[in-house]
Structure formats: structure tokens, C-alpha cells
Design a protein around this motif. Structure first.
Motif, short mmCIF file in Angstrom:
data_model
loop_
_atom_site.label_atom_id
_atom_site.label_comp_id
_atom_site.label_asym_id
_atom_site.label_seq_id
_atom_site.Cartn_x
_atom_site.Cartn_y
_atom_site.Cartn_z
N UNK A 64 -8.60 -4.03 -1.09
CA UNK A 64 -8.25 -3.85 -2.54
C UNK A 64 -6.63 -3.44 -2.34
N UNK A 65 -6.08 -3.62 -3.45
CA UNK A 65 -4.23 -3.46 -3.73
C UNK A 65 -4.07 -1.68 -3.17
N UNK A 66 -5.16 -0.95 -3.48
CA UNK A 66 -4.90 0.46 -3.04
C UNK A 66 -4.83 0.55 -1.50
N UNK A 87 -7.19 -11.57 4.19
CA UNK A 87 -6.10 -10.72 4.35
C UNK A 87 -6.54 -9.59 5.11
N UNK A 88 -5.55 -9.07 6.26
CA UNK A 88 -5.90 -8.00 7.09
C UNK A 88 -4.53 -7.40 7.05
N UNK A 89 -4.91 -5.67 7.38
CA UNK A 89 -3.69 -4.88 7.34
C UNK A 89 -3.01 -4.96 8.58
N UNK A 141 4.00 -1.34 -0.93
CA UNK A 141 5.07 -2.17 -0.77
C UNK A 141 5.98 -1.75 0.44
N UNK A 142 6.39 -2.96 0.89
CA UNK A 142 7.29 -2.75 2.53
C UNK A 142 6.34 -2.73 3.45
N UNK A 143 4.88 -2.73 3.26
CA UNK A 143 3.95 -2.98 4.44
C UNK A 143 3.71 -4.33 4.85
N UNK A 144 3.58 -4.31 6.08
CA UNK A 144 3.03 -5.82 6.65
C UNK A 144 1.58 -6.04 6.72
N UNK A 145 1.40 -7.30 6.37
CA UNK A 145 -0.07 -7.74 6.20
C UNK A 145 -0.27 -9.05 6.84
N UNK A 196 3.09 -4.10 -5.73
CA UNK A 196 1.58 -3.81 -5.73
C UNK A 196 1.41 -3.85 -7.29
N UNK A 197 0.57 -4.83 -7.70
CA UNK A 197 0.30 -4.73 -9.15
C UNK A 197 -1.18 -4.73 -9.16
N UNK A 198 -1.85 -3.47 -9.71
CA UNK A 198 -3.21 -3.36 -9.97
C UNK A 198 -3.61 -4.07 -11.17
N UNK A 199 -4.93 -4.68 -11.04
CA UNK A 199 -5.57 -5.27 -12.28
C UNK A 199 -5.73 -4.43 -13.37
N UNK A 200 -5.59 -4.68 -14.28
CA UNK A 200 -5.56 -3.92 -15.86
C UNK A 200 -6.92 -3.42 -15.83
#
Length: 232
Positions: free
Chosen positions: A194-196, A184-186, A200-204, A220-224
Motif C-alpha cells: 500500500x502507498x500508506x 516492491x519492497x521497503x 516521499x524521500x524513502x528508499x524502496x 505518494x498519490x493515493x488512489x481516489x
């Protein structure tokens, strides 16, 4: 008014010329000295003139030609002597060679050489098959050894190539994509680790084994576990 008186004319003459004899003697001495100086000067100039005449005669073109002619005569004489000596030496060498040739090329000598040549030819004919057989055997052994060495070298190179191919395949960054993973690339092209790094609403961009997907982050759901560690 006079400061001196003379009784007679003769006395007056004596009073007027008291040093006539001395002056005449000095005049004679001066004339003699002048003649001597002139003679010395004339002799010196004559000597210088003779020296210059001799120098001019020595450096004159005619004298130079005479010296060149004398040198040429000496060189010609030396050259004729050297030529005579060279011809004499060569004649002696040729005479010696002719005597050696006549002594060597006698009928007996020719018969002996012919007999030796026949023996050598017979020995060569007898030894040639054996030498050829030995050479062929040595060549066969060398070919076998070269073939074995080549096979061993190729096997070693093949094993090395297989090892390098395995290492290259293990380190291929795209190999995990064939096992179901994705890269996955930005939107800017950086790798998304990292999800950080997104929101949301960003293109990847998602790279799979057989192509690419362009997607938009909806949540975006960070791991617990990762989030708990951050909070500690």
C-alpha cells in the motif's frame, strides 16, 4: 559350766556321736550315687566318642576316596554295558543294511533299473523341446505384458509430472514478473502492498523479472476510490 553330764567315758562317746551309723549310711549312699553318676557320664562320653569316631571315619579323606572309587566302579560298569549295547544295536543295523543292499543290488534289479532309466531319459528327451517351447512362449508373453505395464506406468508418471509442473508454475510468485509486474519492497525488506506504507524521500527496492532496482519515492498519490472509501 556344762549343759550336759556323762557318767562314763563310753557314755560321753555315745553322746558325742549319736548319728554315726546314719552318717555312715548316708556316706555309703553318696559314694554309690557318685559311682553310678560317674558310670553314666563315662558311658555317655564313650557313646559320643564312638559317634564322633564314626563321623570322622565317614568324612575322612580315605573314606571319601573309597566312595569315589566305588562310584567310579559303578559308572565304569554302566559305561561298559552301554557300550556293549550300542555296539550290538549298530551291528544289527549294519547287518540289516547289508542284507538290504545284497537283496537290492541283484543283476535282475540292476537290469530293471537300467531299463527304467532308459525310458525316463527317452521321455525327457521327447518332452524337453515341447517344454522349452512352452517356456519361451510364456516368457515372451510375460515380457510383452511387463513392457506394456511399464509403458503405461511411465505415461501415468509423465502426466502426473506435467500436472505438477503446471501447478508449480501457476503458483510461482515470480511468474507475474515476466508479464510486466514488479515486486516492491521497503528498505527493511518488507513487501510494499500500500502507498500508506511509504512516504516521499524513502528508499524502496523494485524486483523485476531480470533484476532489481533501488529507487527513492518522490511523491505518494493515493488512489481516489481507495481514499473515498477510507473517508466514508
Amino acid at each position: 559350766t556344762a549343759d550336759l553330764r556323762a557318767a562314763t567315758p563310753s557314755h560321753a562317746a555315745q553322746l558325742l556321736w549319736p548319728q554315726r551309723a546314719e552318717l555312715r549310711q548316708r556316706l555309703d549312699e553318696s559314694a554309690a550315687a557318685l559311682r553310678r553318676a560317674f558310670a553314666i557320664r563315662l558311658e555317655r562320653e564313650e557313646l559320643r566318642l564312638r559317634e564322633r569316631e564314626n563321623a570322622l571315619r565317614w568324612f575322612s579323606p580315605q573314606r571319601h576316596q573309597i566312595r569315589l572309587a566305588e562310584r567310579l566302579a559303578r559308572l565304569s560298569l554302566a559305561l561298559r554295558g552301554a557300550a556293549r549295547q550300542w555296539l550290538t544295536n549298530k551291528s544289527r543295523v549294519l547287518d540289516g543294511l547289508e542284507r538290504s543292499r545284497r537283496a537290492a543290488l541283484t543283476l535282475g534289479r540292476l537290469d530293471a533299473l537300467q531299463a527304467r532309466l532308459s525310458l525316463l531319459r527317452a521321455a525327457l528327451d521327447a518332452a524337453l523341446p515341447h517344454r522349452l517351447s512352452n517356456a519361451a512362449h510364456s516368457l515372451t508373453l510375460a515380457q510383452n505384458a511387463l513392457r506394456a505395464a511399464g509403458v503405461a506406468w511411465l505415461e501415468t508418471r509423465f502426466r502426473r509430472l506435467e500436472s505438477l509442473e503446471a501447478a508449480l508454475a501457476a503458483n510461482d510468485p515470480l511468474a507475474p514478473l515476466h508479464r510486466g509486474y514488479a515486486l516492491v519492497r521497503t528498505a527493511r525488506g518488507g513487501i510494499l502492498r500500500s502507498v500508506g506504507q511509504t512516504a516521499p524521500n524513502r528508499e524502496i527496492e523494485v524486483r523485476l523479472a531480470d533484476g532489481r532496482l533501488t529507487a527513492v519515492v518522490s511523491r505518494v498519490s493515493p488512489d481516489a476510490a481507495q481514499s473515498g472509501e477510507k473517508n466514508i
